[in-house]
Design an enzyme around this catalytic site. Sequence first.
Site, PDB file in Angstrom:
ATOM      1  N   HIS A 317       0.852  -1.189   0.000  1.00 46.31           N
ATOM      2  CA  HIS A 317       0.000   0.000   0.000  1.00 46.31           C
ATOM      3  C   HIS A 317       0.882   1.231   0.000  1.00 46.31           C
ATOM      4  CE1 HIS A 317      -3.170   2.830   1.121  1.00 46.31           C
ATOM      5  NE2 HIS A 317      -4.017   1.890   0.770  1.00 46.31           N
ATOM      6  N   ASP A 374      -8.030  -5.177  -0.146  1.00 47.72           N
ATOM      7  CA  ASP A 374      -8.458  -6.070  -1.230  1.00 47.72           C
ATOM      8  C   ASP A 374      -8.100  -7.528  -0.995  1.00 47.72           C
ATOM      9  OD1 ASP A 374      -7.596  -3.296  -3.095  1.00 47.72           O
ATOM     10  OD2 ASP A 374      -9.616  -4.141  -3.055  1.00 47.72           O
TER      11      ASP A 374
HETATM   12  C1  SDX Z   1      -6.217   0.069  -2.944  1.00 46.97           C
HETATM   13  O1  SDX Z   1      -4.418   4.573  -2.064  1.00 46.97           O
HETATM   14  C2  SDX Z   1      -5.376   3.947  -1.425  1.00 46.97           C
HETATM   15  O2  SDX Z   1      -5.767   4.311  -0.356  1.00 46.97           O
HETATM   16  C3  SDX Z   1      -5.944   2.731  -2.161  1.00 46.97           C
HETATM   17  C4  SDX Z   1      -6.951   1.894  -1.390  1.00 46.97           C
HETATM   18  C5  SDX Z   1      -8.242   2.664  -1.125  1.00 46.97           C
HETATM   19  O3  SDX Z   1      -8.947   2.290  -0.161  1.00 46.97           O
HETATM   20  O4  SDX Z   1      -8.570   3.563  -1.940  1.00 46.97           O
HETATM   21  O5  SDX Z   1      -6.403   1.468  -0.156  1.00 46.97           O
HETATM   22  C6  SDX Z   1      -7.353   0.663  -2.197  1.00 46.97           C
HETATM   23  O6  SDX Z   1      -6.012   0.426  -4.073  1.00 46.97           O
HETATM   24  C7  SDX Z   1      -5.303  -0.904  -2.234  1.00 46.97           C
HETATM   25  C8  SDX Z   1      -4.123  -1.371  -3.130  1.00 46.97           C
HETATM   26  C9  SDX Z   1      -4.635  -2.492  -4.058  1.00 46.97           C
HETATM   27  N1  SDX Z   1      -3.562  -2.874  -5.007  1.00 46.97           N
HETATM   28  C10 SDX Z   1      -2.923  -4.042  -4.879  1.00 46.97           C
HETATM   29  O7  SDX Z   1      -3.080  -4.847  -3.961  1.00 46.97           O
HETATM   30  C11 SDX Z   1      -1.939  -4.344  -6.029  1.00 46.97           C
HETATM   31  C12 SDX Z   1      -0.641  -4.927  -5.449  1.00 46.97           C
HETATM   32  N2  SDX Z   1       0.061  -3.860  -4.719  1.00 46.97           N
HETATM   33  C13 SDX Z   1       0.933  -3.019  -5.430  1.00 46.97           C
HETATM   34  O8  SDX Z   1       0.967  -3.024  -6.801  1.00 46.97           O
HETATM   35  C14 SDX Z   1       1.489  -1.822  -4.686  1.00 46.97           C
HETATM   36  O9  SDX Z   1       1.765  -2.233  -3.415  1.00 46.97           O
HETATM   37  C15 SDX Z   1       0.627  -0.588  -4.651  1.00 46.97           C
HETATM   38  C16 SDX Z   1       0.215  -0.177  -6.027  1.00 46.97           C
HETATM   39  C17 SDX Z   1      -0.575  -0.811  -3.816  1.00 46.97           C
HETATM   40  C18 SDX Z   1       1.476   0.538  -4.030  1.00 46.97           C
HETATM   41  O10 SDX Z   1       2.468   0.829  -4.929  1.00 46.97           O
HETATM   42  P1  SDX Z   1       3.624   1.886  -4.562  1.00 46.97           P
HETATM   43  O11 SDX Z   1       3.323   2.636  -3.323  1.00 46.97           O
HETATM   44  O12 SDX Z   1       3.904   2.677  -5.800  1.00 46.97           O
HETATM   45  O13 SDX Z   1       4.817   0.952  -4.181  1.00 46.97           O
HETATM   46  P2  SDX Z   1       5.770   0.278  -5.225  1.00 46.97           P
HETATM   47  O14 SDX Z   1       4.999  -0.343  -6.341  1.00 46.97           O
HETATM   48  O15 SDX Z   1       6.870   1.237  -5.572  1.00 46.97           O
HETATM   49  O16 SDX Z   1       6.389  -0.932  -4.358  1.00 46.97           O
HETATM   50  C19 SDX Z   1       7.509  -0.709  -3.494  1.00 46.97           C
HETATM   51  C20 SDX Z   1       8.307  -2.017  -3.579  1.00 46.97           C
HETATM   52  C21 SDX Z   1       8.681  -2.384  -5.008  1.00 46.97           C
HETATM   53  O17 SDX Z   1       9.837  -3.220  -4.895  1.00 46.97           O
HETATM   54  P3  SDX Z   1      11.300  -2.541  -5.259  1.00 46.97           P
HETATM   55  O18 SDX Z   1      11.156  -1.926  -6.638  1.00 46.97           O
HETATM   56  O19 SDX Z   1      11.530  -1.537  -4.174  1.00 46.97           O
HETATM   57  O20 SDX Z   1      12.247  -3.709  -5.229  1.00 46.97           O
HETATM   58  O21 SDX Z   1       7.494  -3.096  -3.114  1.00 46.97           O
HETATM   59  C22 SDX Z   1       7.282  -4.038  -4.171  1.00 46.97           C
HETATM   60  C23 SDX Z   1       7.582  -3.301  -5.467  1.00 46.97           C
HETATM   61  O22 SDX Z   1       8.010  -4.232  -6.468  1.00 46.97           O
HETATM   62  N3  SDX Z   1       5.859  -4.425  -4.093  1.00 46.97           N
HETATM   63  C24 SDX Z   1       5.416  -5.674  -4.246  1.00 46.97           C
HETATM   64  C25 SDX Z   1       4.025  -5.576  -4.044  1.00 46.97           C
HETATM   65  N4  SDX Z   1       3.686  -4.310  -3.783  1.00 46.97           N
HETATM   66  C26 SDX Z   1       4.837  -3.590  -3.826  1.00 46.97           C
HETATM   67  N5  SDX Z   1       6.050  -6.833  -4.540  1.00 46.97           N
HETATM   68  C27 SDX Z   1       5.262  -7.945  -4.608  1.00 46.97           C
HETATM   69  N6  SDX Z   1       3.905  -7.949  -4.428  1.00 46.97           N
HETATM   70  C28 SDX Z   1       3.276  -6.784  -4.142  1.00 46.97           C
HETATM   71  N7  SDX Z   1       1.973  -6.769  -3.951  1.00 46.97           N
END
Ligand code: SDX
Length: 440
Positions: A317, A374
């Site tokens: 998140h 989610d």
């Molecule tokens: C919602 O914003 C809100 O409030 C949203 C929400 C709401 O109520 O409105 O809470 C609802 O949208 C929840 C999020 C639902 N999405 C997912 O579950 C999709 C999976 N999660 C991600 O794609 C990610 O965690 C995000 C999109 C939620 C957040 O992305 P960020 O903040 O841009 O973080 P990032 O992608 O830069 O990740 C940081 C690191 C990265 O690794 P490095 O590049 O540092 O090596 O964490 C890793 C990412 O690769 N990472 C994951 C991961 N989520 C982040 N690796 C594996 N699995 C994951 N789920």
Amino acid sequence: MTPTAKSNEAAARTSALAARMTYPGGSVALPLLRGSEGELGVDIQKLRSATGMITMDPGYANTGSCRSAITFIDGEKGILRYRGYPIEELAAKSSFLEVAWLLIHGELPERTELAEFTAEIKRHTMLHENFRQFYAALPKDAHPMPVAAAAIGALATFYQQPDKDRGVHDAVIRLVAKMPTIAAWSYKHSLGQPLLYPRNDLDYCSNFLHMMFATPCEAYPVDPVMAQALDLLLILHADHEQNCSTSTVRMVGSSQANLFASISAGISALWGPLHGGANQAVIQMLERIAAEDGSAAQFVARAKNRNDTARLMGFGHRVYKNHDPRARILKETCARVLQRAGASSELFEIAVQLEEIALHDEYFIERRLYPNVDFYSGIIYMALGIPVNMFTVLFALGRLPGWIAQWLEMREDPDFRIYRPRQIYTGAPLRHYAPPAPGA
Ligand code: SDX
């Protein structure tokens, strides 16, 4: 309709502190804003006029777009409050329509206010009969999210002055009242079944489940435990400060586009799998693990592998660097609903295994990745009989009052102005047009 932003302004401007930025050619003092929970922000409104420079913040991870008194999140501590009330208390004691009133008006409703609000919602649950032709024109396999975005946008063709005086009030009531009908009709259309009229003798969630699962030939007696589980899901999704879809609603509304157009845009933003579409992606992930007889540990290994596109959907998140409090509540609810529905707990057990492995894995610990809203919600939707491609439209149904409250607050903000971010240009320098050489 909502406490004026003046109270936010006062709360956010009492700080006499300032930051000083030094840059090639000088330095500038930037006032600090202090929120009502003590968080500090650097006010850069004068930065460009004072220095000619802008800031850069891809994804706005460090940028505040507004002052808001609606929802408070402390991502470090896993705190979520609507208008100051902890989500845990509202989940345990309130109802979705009461929470909707709280978000929109800023205070819990008096008993009479809630009764009038509920009665007014009931009087607006029907869609104009022309909507039957709208649905008839759609392909049977239309995804419910673009259907909902289009139908909500189309409300502006039936109610053409939604922003004038009582028009805003009526638009708010119509949106909350008609969204369940719009969602249920998209499901019925996909089945080729008649689009059922809402039943105003039922409560908000029972009416939705009725429109989803009853037919003209067979009633659908709604299980109150299931209706209550749906009410809880809607409460947990009702608002979440400046997330992607809410920022979209504010962005579109900042041009003075009407409330229907702004909400329609928010629905489209929510559809993305990185945002509201994640609940559908979580179930598809769990079903894939179950079908491949793959172990949860194998999938977690794939999710960590940069060369693998697999992601642990429902994990991570932008704000929560601790447990998402909504995920905790949903996990507790899963067992109760699965047992009541007599549904298989296979996917829930895989989800629990995934969580257990990830929370003890250095990759997730280091990146502070926890289950988000989610991760478990889809398991409950499935137990309610909701088809997977309807999960995100249920997220939109829950988020609707939050979008509305944020849009209203933006319109009443004394700093209200059209959203128009700047950029750092990286394209070609000045050059002049020359027609292509002959024969080129
Ligand atoms: C919602 O914003 C809100 O409030 C949203 C929400 C709401 O109520 O409105 O809470 C609802 O949208 C929840 C999020 C639902 N999405 C997912 O579950 C999709 C999976 N999660 C991600 O794609 C990610 O965690 C995000 C999109 C939620 C957040 O992305 P960020 O903040 O841009 O973080 P990032 O992608 O830069 O990740 C940081 C690191 C990265 O690794 P490095 O590049 O540092 O090596 O964490 C890793 C990412 O690769 N990472 C994951 C991961 N989520 C982040 N690796 C594996 N699995 C994951 N789920």
